[in-house]
Design a protein around this motif. Sequence first.
Motif, PDB file in Angstrom:
ATOM      1  N   MET A   1       0.855  -1.206   0.000  1.00  0.00           N
ATOM      2  CA  MET A   1       0.000   0.000   0.000  1.00  0.00           C
ATOM      3  C   MET A   1       0.888   1.252   0.000  1.00  0.00           C
ATOM      4  N   ASN A   2       0.615   2.135  -0.919  1.00  0.00           N
ATOM      5  CA  ASN A   2       1.411   3.359  -0.999  1.00  0.00           C
ATOM      6  C   ASN A   2       0.782   4.438  -0.116  1.00  0.00           C
ATOM      7  N   MET A   3       1.504   4.885   0.872  1.00  0.00           N
ATOM      8  CA  MET A   3       0.898   5.831   1.833  1.00  0.00           C
ATOM      9  C   MET A   3       1.801   7.029   2.095  1.00  0.00           C
ATOM     10  N   GLU A   4       1.162   8.110   2.443  1.00  0.00           N
ATOM     11  CA  GLU A   4       1.912   9.285   2.905  1.00  0.00           C
ATOM     12  C   GLU A   4       2.239   9.070   4.394  1.00  0.00           C
ATOM     13  N   PRO A   5       3.264   9.751   4.935  1.00  0.00           N
ATOM     14  CA  PRO A   5       3.508   9.610   6.381  1.00  0.00           C
ATOM     15  C   PRO A   5       2.312  10.140   7.178  1.00  0.00           C
ATOM     16  N   LEU A   6       1.880   9.371   8.126  1.00  0.00           N
ATOM     17  CA  LEU A   6       0.769   9.727   9.024  1.00  0.00           C
ATOM     18  C   LEU A   6      -0.448  10.270   8.285  1.00  0.00           C
ATOM     19  N   GLU A   7      -0.836   9.600   7.236  1.00  0.00           N
ATOM     20  CA  GLU A   7      -2.005  10.103   6.498  1.00  0.00           C
ATOM     21  C   GLU A   7      -3.280   9.902   7.317  1.00  0.00           C
TER      22      GLU A   7
ATOM     23  N   ALA B   1       7.918   6.660   9.141  1.00  0.00           N
ATOM     24  CA  ALA B   1       7.783   5.221   8.901  1.00  0.00           C
ATOM     25  C   ALA B   1       6.350   4.729   9.074  1.00  0.00           C
ATOM     26  N   ILE B   2       5.534   5.537   9.793  1.00  0.00           N
ATOM     27  CA  ILE B   2       4.151   5.101  10.039  1.00  0.00           C
ATOM     28  C   ILE B   2       3.232   5.775   9.026  1.00  0.00           C
ATOM     29  N   GLY B   3       2.428   4.961   8.356  1.00  0.00           N
ATOM     30  CA  GLY B   3       1.492   5.514   7.372  1.00  0.00           C
ATOM     31  C   GLY B   3       0.160   5.851   8.022  1.00  0.00           C
ATOM     32  N   ARG B   4      -0.396   4.878   8.733  1.00  0.00           N
ATOM     33  CA  ARG B   4      -1.697   5.083   9.371  1.00  0.00           C
ATOM     34  C   ARG B   4      -1.617   4.550  10.800  1.00  0.00           C
ATOM     35  N   ILE B   5      -2.206   5.285  11.701  1.00  0.00           N
ATOM     36  CA  ILE B   5      -2.195   4.810  13.101  1.00  0.00           C
ATOM     37  C   ILE B   5      -3.500   5.199  13.784  1.00  0.00           C
TER      38      ILE B   5
ATOM     39  N   LEU C   1       2.617   0.320   8.662  1.00  0.00           N
ATOM     40  CA  LEU C   1       3.911   0.949   8.382  1.00  0.00           C
ATOM     41  C   LEU C   1       4.077   1.170   6.883  1.00  0.00           C
ATOM     42  N   ARG C   2       4.815   2.190   6.539  1.00  0.00           N
ATOM     43  CA  ARG C   2       5.089   2.471   5.122  1.00  0.00           C
ATOM     44  C   ARG C   2       6.256   1.589   4.642  1.00  0.00           C
ATOM     45  N   ASP C   3       6.268   1.356   3.322  1.00  0.00           N
ATOM     46  CA  ASP C   3       7.351   0.523   2.761  1.00  0.00           C
ATOM     47  C   ASP C   3       8.536   1.406   2.390  1.00  0.00           C
ATOM     48  N   VAL C   4       9.073   2.117   3.348  1.00  0.00           N
ATOM     49  CA  VAL C   4      10.177   3.010   2.992  1.00  0.00           C
ATOM     50  C   VAL C   4      11.532   2.390   3.252  1.00  0.00           C
ATOM     51  N   GLU C   5      11.545   1.489   4.221  1.00  0.00           N
ATOM     52  CA  GLU C   5      12.842   0.947   4.615  1.00  0.00           C
ATOM     53  C   GLU C   5      13.093  -0.381   3.907  1.00  0.00           C
ATOM     54  N   MET C   6      13.801  -0.354   2.810  1.00  0.00           N
ATOM     55  CA  MET C   6      14.124  -1.566   2.058  1.00  0.00           C
ATOM     56  C   MET C   6      15.463  -2.118   2.574  1.00  0.00           C
TER      57      MET C   6
ATOM     58  N   SER D   1      29.985 -10.118  -7.664  1.00  0.00           N
ATOM     59  CA  SER D   1      28.884 -10.589  -6.798  1.00  0.00           C
ATOM     60  C   SER D   1      28.634  -9.677  -5.593  1.00  0.00           C
ATOM     61  N   LEU D   2      29.650  -8.950  -5.162  1.00  0.00           N
ATOM     62  CA  LEU D   2      29.497  -8.152  -3.925  1.00  0.00           C
ATOM     63  C   LEU D   2      28.395  -7.082  -3.972  1.00  0.00           C
ATOM     64  N   PRO D   3      28.229  -6.320  -5.051  1.00  0.00           N
ATOM     65  CA  PRO D   3      27.247  -5.215  -4.999  1.00  0.00           C
ATOM     66  C   PRO D   3      25.842  -5.649  -4.608  1.00  0.00           C
ATOM     67  N   SER D   4      25.457  -6.881  -4.914  1.00  0.00           N
ATOM     68  CA  SER D   4      24.075  -7.290  -4.616  1.00  0.00           C
ATOM     69  C   SER D   4      23.920  -7.881  -3.205  1.00  0.00           C
ATOM     70  N   ALA D   5      25.023  -7.961  -2.454  1.00  0.00           N
ATOM     71  CA  ALA D   5      24.929  -8.548  -1.110  1.00  0.00           C
ATOM     72  C   ALA D   5      24.156  -7.626  -0.154  1.00  0.00           C
ATOM     73  N   VAL D   6      23.267  -8.252   0.653  1.00  0.00           N
ATOM     74  CA  VAL D   6      22.462  -7.476   1.622  1.00  0.00           C
ATOM     75  C   VAL D   6      23.246  -7.360   2.929  1.00  0.00           C
ATOM     76  N   ILE D   7      23.455  -6.141   3.392  1.00  0.00           N
ATOM     77  CA  ILE D   7      24.233  -5.986   4.628  1.00  0.00           C
ATOM     78  C   ILE D   7      23.395  -5.527   5.823  1.00  0.00           C
ATOM     79  N   ALA D   8      22.230  -4.953   5.581  1.00  0.00           N
ATOM     80  CA  ALA D   8      21.398  -4.503   6.715  1.00  0.00           C
ATOM     81  C   ALA D   8      19.934  -4.522   6.321  1.00  0.00           C
ATOM     82  N   ASP D   9      19.066  -4.725   7.348  1.00  0.00           N
ATOM     83  CA  ASP D   9      17.628  -4.700   7.088  1.00  0.00           C
ATOM     84  C   ASP D   9      16.966  -3.757   8.097  1.00  0.00           C
ATOM     85  N   PRO D  10      16.792  -2.492   7.711  1.00  0.00           N
ATOM     86  CA  PRO D  10      16.258  -1.513   8.676  1.00  0.00           C
ATOM     87  C   PRO D  10      14.867  -1.867   9.178  1.00  0.00           C
ATOM     88  N   SER D  11      14.145  -2.703   8.441  1.00  0.00           N
ATOM     89  CA  SER D  11      12.795  -3.022   8.915  1.00  0.00           C
ATOM     90  C   SER D  11      12.865  -3.789  10.240  1.00  0.00           C
TER      91      SER D  11
END
Lengths: 212, 312
Positions: free
Chosen positions: A1-7, A38-42, A59-64, A132-142
């Motif tokens: 769902m595409n949301m604005e912050p605190l819509e 990070a929160i879309g609706r609360i 939550l919004r899908d901002v943190e990939m 191969s290194l550029p595609s490696a995932v190093i962190a998951d902020p979610s």
Amino acid sequence: MNMEPLEIYKVYSAIESEAAVYKTIISDNMSDLRLASAIGRISVEIYPANALYMVAAILRDVEMPVHISDMAGVTTSYEGGEGFVKITVEREKYMPELTRYLWEKYTPANVVQADRWTILIRTEDPAKEAGSLPSAVIADPSQTLHADMIEFSVRCVPEGFRVRYHMFNDNEFIFIASEDIIEPNQLEHVKKMMRKLKDAKVEIVAKKKEEQ
Amino acid sequence: MGTVYEPYVFNGGVYKHGQIIELLEDVGGYLVNKIITITEVTMDMMIPEEDVPLIEALAKKHLGTLIKSPLTGVEIAVVSPTLASHHLPHSACDIAEYLRHPGAKTTMIGLARGMGRRVSLNDDFERRLINEHDIALYCLGSFRDCLINKKPRLFEGVQVPIVATGGPDDIETEDMDGADMYIGNLGRLSHRMRGTDEMKALDVMNEKVAELVEEMRRDISRDPPAVLPARAMKEIENQIPEVTKSLAPSPLVLKMNGVRVKLPYDLFHERVRNVEFDEGPKLGEIADITKSKMNDYILVQIKPKSEVGFEI
């Protein structure tokens, strides 16, 4: 769902002035933990007489997940008669995670931090690794976001509501706290709040605000 | 009716400030505290009500200011239901700090089991500690239902006047069982109190607490303590010089009917008991000297004139 912050940002309590006061407490905690974007609706409902506090948030899908390519450039280099993978850091924010990842994969002895912005990796086949290194995932902020949401809920909850329940389902978060045993119908109520949040039309809320 | 003393604070230059102290002693007033910072001096003093204009005139002559500090000589327990982040540092610390502006000494007390609605209570040690103070000010939350129906349980066993603060501004004092005063607009917060409305609420709180203290002072003056607490404090300071070496922030705390001496009870209580006044009696004869619940300090509670039979 595409949301604005605190819509959608609703706080309900039986007495209107108390809801307004509680909204400032929630806003303060939200800004302390930098969660507003990070929160879309609360939706929060408080029933002091029944010692019940309920939150439903989407939550919004901002943190990939962060890849090495998001923060650094990867090439090969040849220095002192030896081939290296050369990482040129562009954003330092995830530097600890990057270093940890490289140490685990290549051992610290093979990871040379030449200067603040450059890391050289000693490996048998630099060209293959550089590919191969550029595609490696190093962190998951979610993951951090989930921890922050729980911290946020615990900070906001009225004091003494020590019986707590929370649930994450993708980007949906529900939290309920009470002084007594949490009843199934209360849990059902907070799920209903979540369904309402999901179905809500943001345009209508915006119009209502304008009318006020 | 005995003499009514008014608490004032003098701010001015060090030059000739001794004249103000001399005049204060001549009219029968007491110097409670004196702080010299380079060329400036700040003095807390208790002045007999009718002699205030005299001191005021002299202060004006020395280009100093004499401001009423209604809470000087009052020790207030600022009680929050717990030490959790729901109450501290905001708003309980803001409240305590603001009460210190007009001269009060505050003690922050976080109850061990004060949280929640159904389970909140206070224990015997906490009640005794609170009762050592002149006023207990409870920092409560924002929900009307909790304030009226649940939190008054925390007042049980507290004999000193109780001031309750909370969020709703439409609660009457009578609605809160056991409270002597209710002050609104001071509920739970998660930020420092610095908005206009918040500062105004704190000002109102100070005014109301000052009114309560005024009333308490007039009540006490009907049957005053056998010796003025400020005088007892001065004698303790003169006769037990070790008190100045105490590491506590304020080694002697003036209360409305006594003094808290921040020295170990076991080592010093005999000497406090033997503090002598010019008229003859010793402090132990006209005051109850007990071990305070706050650390091992000494609590001096001066008996009223009606009990001792004389006033010095």
